[in-house]
Design a protein around this motif. Structure first.
Motif, PDB file in Angstrom:
ATOM      1  N   LEU A  10       0.829  -1.211   0.000  1.00 39.59           N
ATOM      2  CA  LEU A  10       0.000   0.000   0.000  1.00 39.59           C
ATOM      3  C   LEU A  10       0.863   1.261   0.000  1.00 39.59           C
ATOM      4  O   LEU A  10       0.507   2.266  -0.615  1.00 39.59           O
ATOM      5  CB  LEU A  10      -0.961  -0.019   1.185  1.00 39.59           C
ATOM      6  N   ALA A  11       2.011   1.219   0.687  1.00 48.23           N
ATOM      7  CA  ALA A  11       2.908   2.378   0.686  1.00 48.23           C
ATOM      8  C   ALA A  11       3.489   2.612  -0.701  1.00 48.23           C
ATOM      9  O   ALA A  11       3.572   3.753  -1.172  1.00 48.23           O
ATOM     10  CB  ALA A  11       4.026   2.180   1.711  1.00 48.23           C
ATOM     11  N   LEU A  12       3.891   1.538  -1.383  1.00 45.35           N
ATOM     12  CA  LEU A  12       4.409   1.677  -2.753  1.00 45.35           C
ATOM     13  C   LEU A  12       3.326   2.217  -3.681  1.00 45.35           C
ATOM     14  O   LEU A  12       3.602   3.038  -4.560  1.00 45.35           O
ATOM     15  CB  LEU A  12       4.930   0.332  -3.258  1.00 45.35           C
ATOM     16  N   MET A  13       2.084   1.786  -3.474  1.00 46.41           N
ATOM     17  CA  MET A  13       0.968   2.293  -4.277  1.00 46.41           C
ATOM     18  C   MET A  13       0.795   3.795  -4.061  1.00 46.41           C
ATOM     19  O   MET A  13       0.689   4.571  -5.015  1.00 46.41           O
ATOM     20  CB  MET A  13      -0.322   1.571  -3.891  1.00 46.41           C
ATOM     21  N   ALA A  14       0.765   4.202  -2.791  1.00 47.94           N
ATOM     22  CA  ALA A  14       0.484   5.605  -2.477  1.00 47.94           C
ATOM     23  C   ALA A  14       1.614   6.534  -2.906  1.00 47.94           C
ATOM     24  O   ALA A  14       1.371   7.662  -3.348  1.00 47.94           O
ATOM     25  CB  ALA A  14       0.221   5.758  -0.980  1.00 47.94           C
ATOM     26  N   GLU A  15       2.856   6.073  -2.798  1.00 41.55           N
ATOM     27  CA  GLU A  15       3.991   6.914  -3.190  1.00 41.55           C
ATOM     28  C   GLU A  15       4.181   6.957  -4.704  1.00 41.55           C
ATOM     29  O   GLU A  15       4.780   7.881  -5.226  1.00 41.55           O
ATOM     30  CB  GLU A  15       5.273   6.422  -2.516  1.00 41.55           C
ATOM     31  N   ALA A  16       3.685   5.939  -5.404  1.00 42.87           N
ATOM     32  CA  ALA A  16       3.700   5.902  -6.877  1.00 42.87           C
ATOM     33  C   ALA A  16       5.086   6.096  -7.471  1.00 42.87           C
ATOM     34  O   ALA A  16       5.268   6.794  -8.464  1.00 42.87           O
ATOM     35  CB  ALA A  16       2.741   6.957  -7.435  1.00 42.87           C
ATOM     36  N   ARG A  17       6.069   5.450  -6.840  1.00 42.15           N
ATOM     37  CA  ARG A  17       7.443   5.546  -7.336  1.00 42.15           C
ATOM     38  C   ARG A  17       8.275   4.430  -6.722  1.00 42.15           C
ATOM     39  O   ARG A  17       7.829   3.729  -5.817  1.00 42.15           O
ATOM     40  CB  ARG A  17       8.063   6.896  -6.981  1.00 42.15           C
ATOM     41  N   GLU A  18       9.493   4.287  -7.203  1.00 47.87           N
ATOM     42  CA  GLU A  18      10.434   3.366  -6.592  1.00 47.87           C
ATOM     43  C   GLU A  18      10.817   3.879  -5.210  1.00 47.87           C
ATOM     44  O   GLU A  18      10.970   5.084  -5.023  1.00 47.87           O
ATOM     45  CB  GLU A  18      11.716   3.247  -7.430  1.00 47.87           C
ATOM     46  N   LEU A  19      10.989   2.953  -4.273  1.00 50.94           N
ATOM     47  CA  LEU A  19      11.397   3.340  -2.922  1.00 50.94           C
ATOM     48  C   LEU A  19      12.491   2.406  -2.419  1.00 50.94           C
ATOM     49  O   LEU A  19      12.409   1.190  -2.602  1.00 50.94           O
ATOM     50  CB  LEU A  19      10.219   3.262  -1.946  1.00 50.94           C
ATOM     51  N   THR A  20      13.488   2.987  -1.776  1.00 50.19           N
ATOM     52  CA  THR A  20      14.466   2.175  -1.058  1.00 50.19           C
ATOM     53  C   THR A  20      13.847   1.766   0.276  1.00 50.19           C
ATOM     54  O   THR A  20      12.791   2.292   0.680  1.00 50.19           O
ATOM     55  CB  THR A  20      15.748   2.983  -0.771  1.00 50.19           C
ATOM     56  N   ASN A  21      14.501   0.858   0.985  1.00 51.83           N
ATOM     57  CA  ASN A  21      14.004   0.483   2.306  1.00 51.83           C
ATOM     58  C   ASN A  21      14.013   1.681   3.258  1.00 51.83           C
ATOM     59  O   ASN A  21      13.100   1.840   4.066  1.00 51.83           O
ATOM     60  CB  ASN A  21      14.812  -0.674   2.891  1.00 51.83           C
ATOM     61  N   ALA A  22      15.033   2.528   3.140  1.00 55.28           N
ATOM     62  CA  ALA A  22      15.088   3.712   4.003  1.00 55.28           C
ATOM     63  C   ALA A  22      13.903   4.637   3.728  1.00 55.28           C
ATOM     64  O   ALA A  22      13.293   5.180   4.653  1.00 55.28           O
ATOM     65  CB  ALA A  22      16.408   4.456   3.795  1.00 55.28           C
ATOM     66  N   GLU A  23      13.557   4.810   2.443  1.00 55.29           N
ATOM     67  CA  GLU A  23      12.411   5.662   2.095  1.00 55.29           C
ATOM     68  C   GLU A  23      11.102   5.024   2.528  1.00 55.29           C
ATOM     69  O   GLU A  23      10.206   5.712   3.033  1.00 55.29           O
ATOM     70  CB  GLU A  23      12.404   5.926   0.588  1.00 55.29           C
ATOM     71  N   LEU A  24      10.982   3.699   2.352  1.00 58.23           N
ATOM     72  CA  LEU A  24       9.783   2.997   2.815  1.00 58.23           C
ATOM     73  C   LEU A  24       9.595   3.183   4.304  1.00 58.23           C
ATOM     74  O   LEU A  24       8.489   3.425   4.792  1.00 58.23           O
ATOM     75  CB  LEU A  24       9.904   1.496   2.508  1.00 58.23           C
ATOM     76  N   PHE A  25      10.686   3.078   5.048  1.00 53.41           N
ATOM     77  CA  PHE A  25      10.597   3.227   6.499  1.00 53.41           C
ATOM     78  C   PHE A  25      10.234   4.665   6.870  1.00 53.41           C
ATOM     79  O   PHE A  25       9.446   4.904   7.784  1.00 53.41           O
ATOM     80  CB  PHE A  25      11.912   2.828   7.172  1.00 53.41           C
ATOM     81  N   ALA A  26      10.802   5.630   6.125  1.00 50.17           N
ATOM     82  CA  ALA A  26      10.522   7.038   6.425  1.00 50.17           C
ATOM     83  C   ALA A  26       9.057   7.388   6.197  1.00 50.17           C
ATOM     84  O   ALA A  26       8.465   8.137   6.972  1.00 50.17           O
ATOM     85  CB  ALA A  26      11.418   7.948   5.575  1.00 50.17           C
ATOM     86  N   VAL A  27       8.451   6.844   5.145  1.00 47.88           N
ATOM     87  CA  VAL A  27       7.064   7.219   4.829  1.00 47.88           C
ATOM     88  C   VAL A  27       6.025   6.335   5.493  1.00 47.88           C
ATOM     89  O   VAL A  27       4.907   6.766   5.752  1.00 47.88           O
ATOM     90  CB  VAL A  27       6.792   7.271   3.299  1.00 47.88           C
ATOM     91  N   ALA A  28       6.396   5.055   5.788  1.00 46.15           N
ATOM     92  CA  ALA A  28       5.370   4.126   6.275  1.00 46.15           C
ATOM     93  C   ALA A  28       5.801   3.285   7.475  1.00 46.15           C
ATOM     94  O   ALA A  28       5.013   2.474   7.963  1.00 46.15           O
ATOM     95  CB  ALA A  28       4.929   3.190   5.142  1.00 46.15           C
ATOM     96  N   GLY A  29       7.039   3.457   7.931  1.00 49.82           N
ATOM     97  CA  GLY A  29       7.484   2.692   9.090  1.00 49.82           C
ATOM     98  C   GLY A  29       7.666   1.215   8.817  1.00 49.82           C
ATOM     99  O   GLY A  29       7.572   0.395   9.729  1.00 49.82           O
ATOM    100  N   VAL A  30       7.924   0.852   7.554  1.00 50.79           N
ATOM    101  CA  VAL A  30       8.067  -0.554   7.185  1.00 50.79           C
ATOM    102  C   VAL A  30       9.244  -0.702   6.233  1.00 50.79           C
ATOM    103  O   VAL A  30       9.583   0.240   5.509  1.00 50.79           O
ATOM    104  CB  VAL A  30       6.765  -1.079   6.527  1.00 50.79           C
ATOM    105  N   THR A  31       9.900  -1.857   6.270  1.00 49.10           N
ATOM    106  CA  THR A  31      10.930  -2.169   5.294  1.00 49.10           C
ATOM    107  C   THR A  31      10.522  -3.454   4.580  1.00 49.10           C
ATOM    108  O   THR A  31       9.673  -4.201   5.055  1.00 49.10           O
ATOM    109  CB  THR A  31      12.310  -2.372   5.953  1.00 49.10           C
ATOM    110  N   LEU A  32      11.143  -3.681   3.435  1.00 46.52           N
ATOM    111  CA  LEU A  32      10.827  -4.863   2.640  1.00 46.52           C
ATOM    112  C   LEU A  32      12.133  -5.596   2.358  1.00 46.52           C
ATOM    113  O   LEU A  32      12.882  -5.222   1.454  1.00 46.52           O
ATOM    114  CB  LEU A  32      10.119  -4.461   1.347  1.00 46.52           C
ATOM    115  N   ASP A  33      12.414  -6.596   3.192  1.00 49.48           N
ATOM    116  CA  ASP A  33      13.626  -7.380   3.009  1.00 49.48           C
ATOM    117  C   ASP A  33      13.357  -8.818   3.432  1.00 49.48           C
ATOM    118  O   ASP A  33      12.257  -9.153   3.857  1.00 49.48           O
ATOM    119  CB  ASP A  33      14.803  -6.767   3.783  1.00 49.48           C
ATOM    120  N   GLY A  34      14.365  -9.659   3.270  1.00 50.55           N
ATOM    121  CA  GLY A  34      14.244 -11.043   3.689  1.00 50.55           C
ATOM    122  C   GLY A  34      13.100 -11.780   3.001  1.00 50.55           C
ATOM    123  O   GLY A  34      12.813 -11.577   1.822  1.00 50.55           O
ATOM    124  N   LYS A  35      12.432 -12.646   3.780  1.00 53.22           N
ATOM    125  CA  LYS A  35      11.362 -13.477   3.225  1.00 53.22           C
ATOM    126  C   LYS A  35      10.192 -12.661   2.664  1.00 53.22           C
ATOM    127  O   LYS A  35       9.663 -13.017   1.610  1.00 53.22           O
ATOM    128  CB  LYS A  35      10.865 -14.460   4.283  1.00 53.22           C
TER     129      LYS A  35
END
Length: 197
Positions: A10-35
């Motif tokens: 949902l964060a990637l949808m709302a931001e409508a752009r590529e995001l690094t894990n740092a940016e994901l965490f900054a905007v939504a408090g979540v990272t996307l790594d591992g499993k």
């Protein structure tokens, strides 16, 4: 989907752009790594590309379709009050899309002024220092030059944001000229944001 995976989608949808894990965490408090990253990549919902030591994530068309379908799903069990509120908002967005005939890209567009302000704060560490537009543009290579210029002109109308010309024109480089925006008939090369903005 786990709450973390849903949040990332949902964060990637709302931001409508590529995001690094740092940016994901900054905007939504979540990272996307591992499993979770591997799962979303395998399902074809997110494309992740290694850049340096980290990943950059982007929602796929299939991922956008998943998000739209999520708009009509019931609130997950044990989602709490924030989760409940989120699914009320998603249902409202679904009603709006249906009644207006719009699509996700009509609503969710990259926040280019916000990206510029965040990068400015990163460079200056929150101080009201002058930063060359060329440096900002160089650090935001995913933003098309025309979108960058429009965003800077938009920011110039905000209180506490100043876009000025370089007084010593001999110091200007080709990059400075390319990144300049024109305001009041004058090419501007420097951005200053007052503290607290």
């Amino acid at each position: 989907m786990s709450p973390r995976e849903c949040a990332a989608l949902l964060a990637l949808m709302a931001e409508a752009r590529e995001l690094t894990n740092a940016e994901l965490f900054a905007v939504a408090g979540v990272t996307l790594d591992g499993k979770p990253r591997l799962k979303l990549n395998k399902l074809g919902l997110v494309v992740s590309e290694r850049v340096g030591r980290g990943f950059v994530h982007e929602l796929t068309e299939r991922g956008a379709k998943w998000c739209i379908e999520e708009f009509t799903r019931p609130r997950p069990a044990k989602s709490g009050s924030f989760g409940g509120a989120l699914y009320v908002v998603l249902a409202g967005l679904h009603r709006h899309l249906v009644s207006s005939g719009q699509v996700l890209s009509d609503i969710f567009q990259p926040d280019v002024p916000g990206q510029i302000l965040r990068k400015y704060a990163e460079i200056t560490k929150g101080k009201p220092d002058q930063v060359r537009l060329a440096e900002l543009r160089g650090r935001l290579p995913h933003i098309p030059p025309s979108d960058f210029a429009v965003a800077v002109i938009t920011l110039a109308d905000h209180d506490g944001v100043h876009v000025r010309a370089e007084a010593d024109r001999k110091t200007l480089t080709d990059d400075d000229h390319a990144a300049a925006v024109t305001l009041g008939g004058t090419a501007r090369h420097l951005l200053t944001v007052e503290a607290g903005r």
